[in-house]
Scaffold this active site. Structure first.
Site, PDB file in Angstrom:
ATOM      1  CE1 TYR A 144     -13.307 -17.448 -38.425  1.00  0.00           C
ATOM      2  CE2 TYR A 144     -14.960 -18.833 -37.380  1.00  0.00           C
ATOM      3  CZ  TYR A 144     -13.941 -17.913 -37.281  1.00  0.00           C
ATOM      4  OH  TYR A 144     -13.552 -17.442 -36.046  1.00  0.00           O
ATOM      5  CG  ASP A 239     -14.980 -26.721 -39.964  1.00  0.00           C
ATOM      6  OD1 ASP A 239     -15.880 -27.091 -39.175  1.00  0.00           O
ATOM      7  OD2 ASP A 239     -14.380 -25.640 -39.845  1.00  0.00           O
ATOM      8  CE  LYS A 267     -20.815 -22.934 -35.136  1.00  0.00           C
ATOM      9  NZ  LYS A 267     -20.715 -21.674 -34.458  1.00  0.00           N
TER      10      LYS A 267
HETATM   11  N1  HOZ Z   1     -18.694 -19.737 -36.493  1.00  0.00           N
HETATM   12  C1  HOZ Z   1     -19.593 -18.844 -35.837  1.00  0.00           C
HETATM   13  C2  HOZ Z   1     -20.035 -17.800 -36.804  1.00  0.00           C
HETATM   14  N2  HOZ Z   1     -20.225 -18.272 -38.085  1.00  0.00           N
HETATM   15  C3  HOZ Z   1     -19.000 -18.330 -34.604  1.00  0.00           C
HETATM   16  C4  HOZ Z   1     -19.653 -17.148 -34.036  1.00  0.00           C
HETATM   17  C5  HOZ Z   1     -18.647 -16.142 -33.635  1.00  0.00           C
HETATM   18  O1  HOZ Z   1     -17.680 -15.936 -34.373  1.00  0.00           O
HETATM   19  O2  HOZ Z   1     -18.853 -15.578 -32.576  1.00  0.00           O
END
Ligand code: HOZ
Length: 433
Positions: A144, A239, A267
């Site tokens: 992701y 990433d 983050k």
């Molecule tokens: N990348 C985060 C979850 N794996 C983001 C959290 C979200 O999507 O709120």
């Protein structure tokens, strides 16, 4: 535990926010529960609006490596707010944070700050496309990279959790430019490069995958990606929104000793405030406006409060912290494995640094196929039983748990004790508190 106020708020929220939340996985949909509304947080503890307290393993999905609301951070933030909350003009803080990032990750010779990981990833790919004058990208199923169109093809995180790994609304053109490989499978990458010669601008990867649950790279996988990108003239984009500063001060690239062309950060770099960044070799980043023609901008980019939080957060990344975190993670992983075994529940614990995911499956999890083979119903039962015992886990089988400097051995012991009962609930015999 009584959660009446949360339930009432969720009903109200659904009348104004789509699905009652501002980010899909927060809705607890895949674990069959109603989301808690949080009133405050401190250290490793979340407190909901009904006054229930939980040991938190979501930690805002990763930024809070020092725990919730550390005193030192609050102090510098209050002082920064007194000097103004946003300038819309350069400040010394951006220069300082940029230099700090470069000291920790020397491959980022130039850095552009943005406000989220999504922005970082979509901008890095734009730079790669401009540099190579090619359009296609390779990504991995289950990885992701935020919610820009081209990444929502076989995506992980909430998209996978909610069963929409390829989102409606993404144009056929965007989807066609995104080629999908299998994580930890170099042959699948090579096949795509060979079938699309001189067309692939970039390969983007989470070097330590955290959005299909935690899946570490196999030996030689990242180096193999570097070699394939070099052989085919494509940019390698790491990433590191999750892994950056989390698996060590130099991120996954420092740990693996593999240098990507471009890196995306988020983050931890913002210490709990909205910050993302992308960076890489000077000549590549000199394509970014106003140094070059690749346009990318943001009203709140380099925001002084966010930069202050990032500086405090990175300044406090000491070697002892990583040692403490991996010790706690090892304790937790071992305790969970034993508790699952005792309860007769097949579970695979993937752990790395201060990240961990227990997958409810008999098979080792090393890619999307094995991750999605996990029993999400069992995870949901486990999740609900843990919540009832005061442990707040990611509300999805396909997310990583995050530990922080604020977690104690006692928290871990309590978590393992709760898990002993929750694994029995996961078998379907027992539920709740
Ligand atoms: N990348 C985060 C979850 N794996 C983001 C959290 C979200 O999507 O709120």
């Amino acid at each position: 535990m009584a959660t009446r106020r949360s339930t009432r708020l969720f009903t109200r929220a659904q009348q104004i926010l789509p699905g009652g939340v501002d980010s899909p996985v927060r809705a607890f949909k895949s674990v069959g529960a109603t989301p808690l509304f949080i009133a405050r947080a401190s250290g490793a503890t979340l407190e909901d609006v009904d006054g229930n307290r939980y040991i938190d393993y979501v930690m805002s999905w990763g930024p809070l490596i020092h725990g919730h609301a550390p005193k030192g951070l609050l102090k510098v933030l209050k002082a920064a707010a007194d000097r103004g909350t946003s300038y819309g003009a350069p400040s010394p803080l951006e220069v300082e944070l940029g230099e700090k990032v470069r000291r920790l990750m020397p491959g980022l010779q130039r850095v552009r700050f943005v406000s989220s990981g999504t922005e970082a990833a979509m901008s890095a790919v734009r730079v790669a496309r401009a540099a190579t004058r090619r359009e296609k990208i390779i990504k991995f199923e289950g990885c992701y990279h935020g919610h820009a169109d081209g990444f929502l093809v076989q995506a992980g995180s909430g998209a996978l959790t909610l069963g929409v790994p390829t989102s409606p609304g993404v144009t056929r053109g965007a989807a066609n430019d995104t080629l999908i490989a299998s994580y930890n499978d170099l042959d699948s990458v090579e096949r795509l490069f060979n079938a699309n010669r001189s067309e692939i601008a970039a390969l983007i990867v989470e070097p330590i995958a955290g959005n299909m649950g935690l899946v570490p790279p196999a030996d030689g996988f990242l180096r193999g990606l570097r070699e394939l990108c070099d052989a085919h003239g494509a940019m390698l984009v790491f990433d590191e929104v999750i892994s950056g500063f989390r698996v060590g001060p130099g991120g996954a690239q420092g740990w693996a000793r593999v240098q990507p062309d471009l890196t995306c950060l988020g983050k931890i770099i913002g210490g709990g405030l909205p910050v993302g960044a992308y960076g890489g070799r000077a000549e590549l980043m000199s394509l970014v406006a106003p140094a070059g023609p690749v346009y990318q901008a943001g009203t709140l980019s380099g925001n002084p409060l966010a930069m202050t939080a990032g500086l405090w957060c990175l300044d406090n990344l000491k070697p002892a912290l990583y040692k403490q975190l991996s010790g706690l993670t090892t304790q937790l992983a071992g305790g969970l494995a034993e508790a699952a075994r005792d309860a007769g529940v097949p579970v695979q614990i993937n752990a790395f640094g201060s990240l961990l995911t227990p997958f409810f499956t008999r098979q080792p999890v090393r890619d999307y196929g094995s991750a999605t083979g996990a029993d999400t119903g069992a995870y949901g039962r486990f999740f609900r039983a843990m919540l009832a015992r005061g442990v707040y886990l990611p509300p999805s089988q396909f997310e990583a748990w995050f530990l922080s400097a604020a977690h104690t051995k006692r928290d871990i012991d309590r978590t393992i004790a709760a898990a002993r009962l929750a694994f029995r609930a996961a078998r379907g015999h027992e539920e709740g508190g």
